[in-house]
Design an enzyme around this catalytic site. Structure first.
Site, PDB file in Angstrom:
ATOM      1  N   VAL A  87      44.543  37.294  48.898  1.00 23.20           N
ATOM      2  CA  VAL A  87      43.595  36.542  48.067  1.00 23.20           C
ATOM      3  C   VAL A  87      42.269  37.270  47.880  1.00 23.20           C
ATOM      4  O   VAL A  87      41.421  36.820  47.102  1.00 23.20           O
ATOM      5  CB  VAL A  87      43.315  35.123  48.637  1.00 23.20           C
ATOM      6  CG1 VAL A  87      44.581  34.307  48.707  1.00 23.20           C
ATOM      7  CG2 VAL A  87      42.617  35.189  49.994  1.00 23.20           C
ATOM      8  N   LYS A  88      42.076  38.390  48.579  1.00 21.69           N
ATOM      9  CA  LYS A  88      40.810  39.116  48.507  1.00 21.69           C
ATOM     10  C   LYS A  88      40.788  40.067  47.303  1.00 21.69           C
ATOM     11  O   LYS A  88      41.792  40.236  46.620  1.00 21.69           O
ATOM     12  CB  LYS A  88      40.586  39.887  49.813  1.00 21.69           C
ATOM     13  CG  LYS A  88      40.472  39.004  51.057  1.00 21.69           C
ATOM     14  CD  LYS A  88      39.413  37.931  50.919  1.00 21.69           C
ATOM     15  CE  LYS A  88      39.020  37.284  52.233  1.00 21.69           C
ATOM     16  NZ  LYS A  88      40.113  36.820  53.078  1.00 21.69           N
ATOM     17  N   PRO A  89      39.627  40.713  47.011  1.00 21.66           N
ATOM     18  CA  PRO A  89      39.512  41.535  45.795  1.00 21.66           C
ATOM     19  C   PRO A  89      40.567  42.625  45.650  1.00 21.66           C
ATOM     20  O   PRO A  89      40.978  42.940  44.537  1.00 21.66           O
ATOM     21  CB  PRO A  89      38.102  42.117  45.916  1.00 21.66           C
ATOM     22  CG  PRO A  89      37.323  41.052  46.636  1.00 21.66           C
ATOM     23  CD  PRO A  89      38.299  40.514  47.649  1.00 21.66           C
TER      24      PRO A  89
END
Length: 376
Positions: free
Chosen positions: A180-182
């Site tokens: 879910v992170k960049p």
């Protein structure tokens, strides 16, 4: 379902993974060094160590700083790992209240340091949702009181503060590569720094505390861990990093639409990003007005039923039963109210403006039907 966040995996990622899988060396090879070098170049630091999670990165960052039996001052509005890793490293934790943007309140931090700073082993801040903390003020406090500063920038790869990349300004900075992170490496994390000695210590601990004299001869000089990130994961990370700025532009397009459409509505406020900051837009939080606190669960369930994946960031760490047993009952007014108010709505590079409009229209439609009711 339009999820609140989503990984970006395309054919170039698949090709990079396929190529890495065909290599003779799948872990402990050149791709690890290449990924670390790419992170250094992107963030603007001299040294990096990639690991199998941001939790591992936090653990080794705290350990390298020697915070055992000291206090780590941190925010309660974060994933539990920020505090957990400090405890695992032998420290105590103390929570400082936040501001209305979800970031640690630097004035309350200063008040705590004025009270007594001799027992503080580290200050550990979090750039909530990708929005940088007030790094100048916090960094100055850390220097004034001679306390190491950790920036848990798990949300904030690509974010900026006064023209500098988040991750380039603390003694040690942490990034997460969870899906879910960049960017993602499946699971993964990194510590970055301009301090060669600290990163060398972390790299030693990453792989059992072992150093190799020759190919067949090694020595274990520290009690370390198996926190390594594979070459296959690093190959994905290298390719993901190449796409990051483009994906951040797509996230910014969605948030710009939201900012305009949500202005002066009667149900909630949003977090404004200051002109001297650039956010990765990892999250798009809305903060319900108090008359809707009691209806938050109803709103949450209605949005899920409508195909909109929402989440809450975060339950204050001191609210978990483990921390209640450890620290007793804690009440921090701003963190408590933020938790009552916050919902994270979908915002990521896989969305288009049609998706954003659907989220906006559905959100307002549901809120119009919700009965107001103050519940404290």
């Amino acid at each position: 379902m339009i999820t609140y966040s989503h990984q970006n995996i395309d054919q170039s990622d698949i090709d990079a993974l396929t190529k890495a899988l065909k290599d003779e060396i799948l872990t402990g090879g050149k791709k690890v060094d290449e990924f670390e070098e790419a992170l250094c170049e992107y963030i603007g630091v001299k040294h990096a160590c990639v690991l199998n999670s941001a939790t591992s990165a936090l653990h080794l960052a705290y350990t390298a700083l020697g915070i055992k039996e000291k206090i780590v001052l941190t925010t309660p509005l974060t994933f539990a790992a920020t505090a957990n890793a400090a405890l695992i490293a032998g420290a105590k934790v103390e929570f400082i209240d936040i501001k209305n943007d979800g970031n640690i309140d630097e004035k309350k931090l200063e008040a705590r340091l004025v009270k007594n700073s001799t027992d503080i082993g580290a200050i550990s801040v979090v750039d909530f949702g990708g929005n940088s903390v007030e790094m100048d003020e916090i960094s100055n406090l850390a220097k004034k009181y001679n306390i190491p500063l950790i920036d848990d920038a798990s949300h904030a790869l690509g974010s900026e503060y006064k023209g500098k990349k988040v991750g380039s300004m603390a003694d040690l900075s942490i990034f997460s590569f969870h899906p879910v992170k960049p960017i993602t490496t499946f699971e993964g994390g990194a510590v970055v720094s301009n301090n060669k000695e600290l990163i060398s210590k972390i790299k030693l601990l990453r792989s059992h505390g072992i150093v190799k004299k020759r190919l067949w001869d090694s020595d274990m000089i520290e009690l370390g861990y198996n926190y390594r990130l594979s070459d296959v994961a690093c190959a994905l990370g290298i390719n993901q990093l190449k796409k990051l700025d483009h994906n951040l532009e797509k996230r910014e397009e969605i948030t710009s639409f939201y900012d305009k459409e949500f202005e002066k509505n009667h149900y909630f406020s949003t977090i404004k990003i200051k002109d001297y900051k650039k956010s990765s837009r990892h999250l798009y939080p809305i903060l319900l007005f108090p008359e809707f606190y009691c209806q938050k669960e109803e709103l949450f369930e209605s949005l899920l039923h409508a195909g909109i994946g929402v989440q809450v960031h975060y339950k204050p760490t001191y609210e978990f039963s483990f921390y209640k047993k450890l620290l007793g009952e804690i009440r921090l007014q701003n963190a408590d109210n933020f938790y009552k108010a916050e919902l994270s709505i979908p915002c990521h590079q896989e969305m288009n403006l049609k998706d954003a409009k659907f989220v906006k229209d559905t959100l307002f439609s549901i809120l119009e039907k919700v009965k107001k009711g103050y519940c404290g």
